[in-house]
Design a protein around this motif. Structure first.
Motif, mmCIF file in Angstrom:
data_model
loop_
_atom_site.group_PDB
_atom_site.id
_atom_site.type_symbol
_atom_site.label_atom_id
_atom_site.label_comp_id
_atom_site.label_asym_id
_atom_site.label_seq_id
_atom_site.Cartn_x
_atom_site.Cartn_y
_atom_site.Cartn_z
ATOM 1 N N TRP A 1 0.846 -1.196 0.000
ATOM 2 C CA TRP A 1 0.000 0.000 0.000
ATOM 3 C C TRP A 1 0.878 1.242 0.000
ATOM 4 C CZ3 TRP A 1 -5.325 0.020 -0.308
ATOM 5 C CH2 TRP A 1 -5.947 -1.207 -0.187
ATOM 6 N N HIS A 2 0.543 2.194 -0.860
ATOM 7 C CA HIS A 2 1.348 3.421 -0.963
ATOM 8 C C HIS A 2 0.525 4.529 -1.602
ATOM 9 C CE1 HIS A 2 1.670 1.449 -4.893
ATOM 10 N NE2 HIS A 2 1.897 2.650 -5.401
ATOM 11 N N GLN A 3 1.051 5.740 -1.493
ATOM 12 C CA GLN A 3 0.532 6.860 -2.275
ATOM 13 C C GLN A 3 1.516 7.073 -3.414
ATOM 14 O OE1 GLN A 3 0.641 9.422 1.283
ATOM 15 N NE2 GLN A 3 -1.453 9.979 0.786
ATOM 16 N N ASP A 4 1.060 7.621 -4.516
ATOM 17 C CA ASP A 4 1.997 7.889 -5.595
ATOM 18 C C ASP A 4 2.799 9.139 -5.274
ATOM 19 O OD1 ASP A 4 1.466 5.682 -7.080
ATOM 20 O OD2 ASP A 4 0.020 6.655 -8.404
ATOM 21 N N GLY A 5 3.953 9.230 -5.899
ATOM 22 C CA GLY A 5 4.778 10.408 -5.677
ATOM 23 C C GLY A 5 6.236 10.088 -5.790
ATOM 24 N N MET B 1 -2.031 -0.353 -18.376
ATOM 25 C CA MET B 1 -1.224 0.693 -19.006
ATOM 26 C C MET B 1 -1.558 2.006 -18.318
ATOM 27 S SD MET B 1 1.069 1.247 -21.312
ATOM 28 C CE MET B 1 1.778 2.845 -20.934
ATOM 29 N N HIS B 2 -0.560 2.579 -17.645
ATOM 30 C CA HIS B 2 -0.775 3.784 -16.839
ATOM 31 C C HIS B 2 -0.199 5.019 -17.528
ATOM 32 C CE1 HIS B 2 -1.564 1.234 -13.231
ATOM 33 N NE2 HIS B 2 -0.587 0.490 -13.702
ATOM 34 N N PHE B 3 -0.983 6.078 -17.562
ATOM 35 C CA PHE B 3 -0.507 7.375 -18.071
ATOM 36 C C PHE B 3 -0.602 8.375 -16.927
ATOM 37 C CE2 PHE B 3 -1.716 4.965 -21.693
ATOM 38 C CZ PHE B 3 -0.765 5.284 -22.647
ATOM 39 N N ASP C 1 -1.104 -13.471 -17.317
ATOM 40 C CA ASP C 1 -0.538 -12.230 -16.786
ATOM 41 C C ASP C 1 -1.555 -11.098 -16.853
ATOM 42 O OD1 ASP C 1 1.802 -13.676 -16.585
ATOM 43 O OD2 ASP C 1 2.567 -12.975 -18.534
ATOM 44 N N ARG C 2 -1.525 -10.254 -15.831
ATOM 45 C CA ARG C 2 -2.412 -9.086 -15.819
ATOM 46 C C ARG C 2 -1.629 -7.869 -16.298
ATOM 47 N NH1 ARG C 2 -2.191 -4.782 -11.703
ATOM 48 N NH2 ARG C 2 -0.663 -4.407 -13.313
ATOM 49 N N TYR C 3 -2.182 -7.154 -17.269
ATOM 50 C CA TYR C 3 -1.520 -5.952 -17.776
ATOM 51 C C TYR C 3 -2.398 -4.713 -17.565
ATOM 52 C CZ TYR C 3 2.131 -8.546 -20.242
ATOM 53 O OH TYR C 3 3.214 -9.333 -20.550
HETATM 54 O O1 LIG Z 1 -0.780 -2.732 -10.327
HETATM 55 C C1 LIG Z 1 -0.433 -1.796 -11.041
HETATM 56 O O2 LIG Z 1 -0.458 -1.837 -12.262
HETATM 57 C C2 LIG Z 1 -0.034 -0.487 -10.420
HETATM 58 C C3 LIG Z 1 0.964 -0.624 -9.365
HETATM 59 C C4 LIG Z 1 0.983 0.627 -8.520
HETATM 60 O O3 LIG Z 1 0.320 0.681 -7.531
HETATM 61 C C5 LIG Z 1 1.760 1.781 -8.910
HETATM 62 O O4 LIG Z 1 2.419 1.745 -9.952
HETATM 63 O O5 LIG Z 1 1.741 2.800 -8.174
#
Ligand SMILES: O=C(O)CCC(=O)C(=O)O
Length: 268
Positions: A111-115, A210-212, A206-208
């Motif tokens: 568990w985390h916050q982004d940054g 894509m994050h922007f 696998d789970r994919y």
């Molecule tokens: O599971 C994911 O794709 C995201 C992982 C995540 O929590 C992150 O990149 O901050």
């Protein structure tokens, strides 16, 4: 009526209700952004990107858009970009694009916050400001638990307190956490301050995702030092502008900021 308590939204314009929900929860879920065929294309690109890399634990690879057109097309997707504009105004950049795999039968609960681990965004003030707005495209189905789903604590971007350290590796860390049951092709849009963690992937594939990640123009990019000049040459004017490769280093801070050539005035 939405009995799931997932903060659903529609593609396109950020409505008044979307704003209210985003303000309360710190995230919204946009359904039906990509078709099955579009998901297949991006998934193929994601798989190519990860070929040759270890498949033991969660792995994120950046800047795939530079050589994968199916990923590039998502940078300014019309279902999502109007909401980014509504939250940021007209000056922002793509700070990073991470293609993330949670391999079959693996788990990376954390568990985390982004940054930035070098400088906690909470030091900037309270409530923690929006400086990394993440749009996560679900390329594989996550509509049941244990499919590598995102887990989130709604409203936690407003908490002055951190999630207790002792719970950060726990699957069930907090009684008010939500397991996001997300259909393939939907997009999670969330505030950097929201506490979150990936759920284990107990599937045999696998789970994919894509994050922007969109940020104010002065935030240093994290998936690249500079964008590939060849990509900048061949991409569209809007995408080029969103890369934030300015001719003068002071541009993100000062006057002379070149307007991003969005095609319309209201983000539709
Ligand atoms: O599971 C994911 O794709 C995201 C992982 C995540 O929590 C992150 O990149 O901050």
């Amino acid at each position: 009526m939405n009995l799931s308590s997932i903060p659903y939204s529609q593609p396109g314009t950020m409505t008044e209700m979307d704003r209210f929900i985003f303000e309360c929860c710190g995230f919204i879920v946009i359904e039906d952004v990509l078709t099955e065929a579009e998901c297949d294309q991006v998934l193929e690109a994601a798989t190519r990107l990860h070929a040759g890399h270890s498949k033991e634990k969660l792995l994120q690879l950046g800047k795939g858009f530079e050589h994968e057109p199916a990923i590039e097309r998502l940078i300014d997707h019309p279902a999502v970009l109007p909401k980014v504009r509504a939250l940021y105004g007209e000056n922002f950049v793509l700070q990073a694009a991470w293609c993330t795999v949670q391999p079959a039968g693996s788990q990376s609960v954390g568990w985390h916050q982004d940054g930035s681990s070098a400088f906690d965004f909470k030091q900037l003030g309270y409530p923690v400001p929006l400086v990394q707005l993440r749009a996560s495209y679900h390329l594989t189905d996550q509509s049941e638990p244990f499919m590598g789903n995102m887990m989130l604590i709604p409203g936690s971007h407003r908490s002055r307190l951190d999630l207790p350290q002792s719970m950060r590796r726990e699957l069930y860390a907090c009684s008010m956490q939500q397991i996001l049951l997300a259909k393939r092709g939907s997009v999670l849009l969330f505030h950097n301050g929201v506490w979150h963690s990936p759920m284990p992937n107990n599937m045999n594939y696998d789970r994919y995702n894509m994050h922007f990640i969109y940020s104010p123009p002065w935030l240093r990019r994290s998936d690249r030092d500079a964008t590939d000049p060849e990509f900048l040459r061949q991409t569209t004017p809007v995408r080029r502008a969103l890369m934030g490769d300015y001719a003068r280093p002071d541009v993100p801070f000062a006057g002379g900021f070149p307007a991003i050539p969005f095609e319309d005035e209201n983000g539709h």
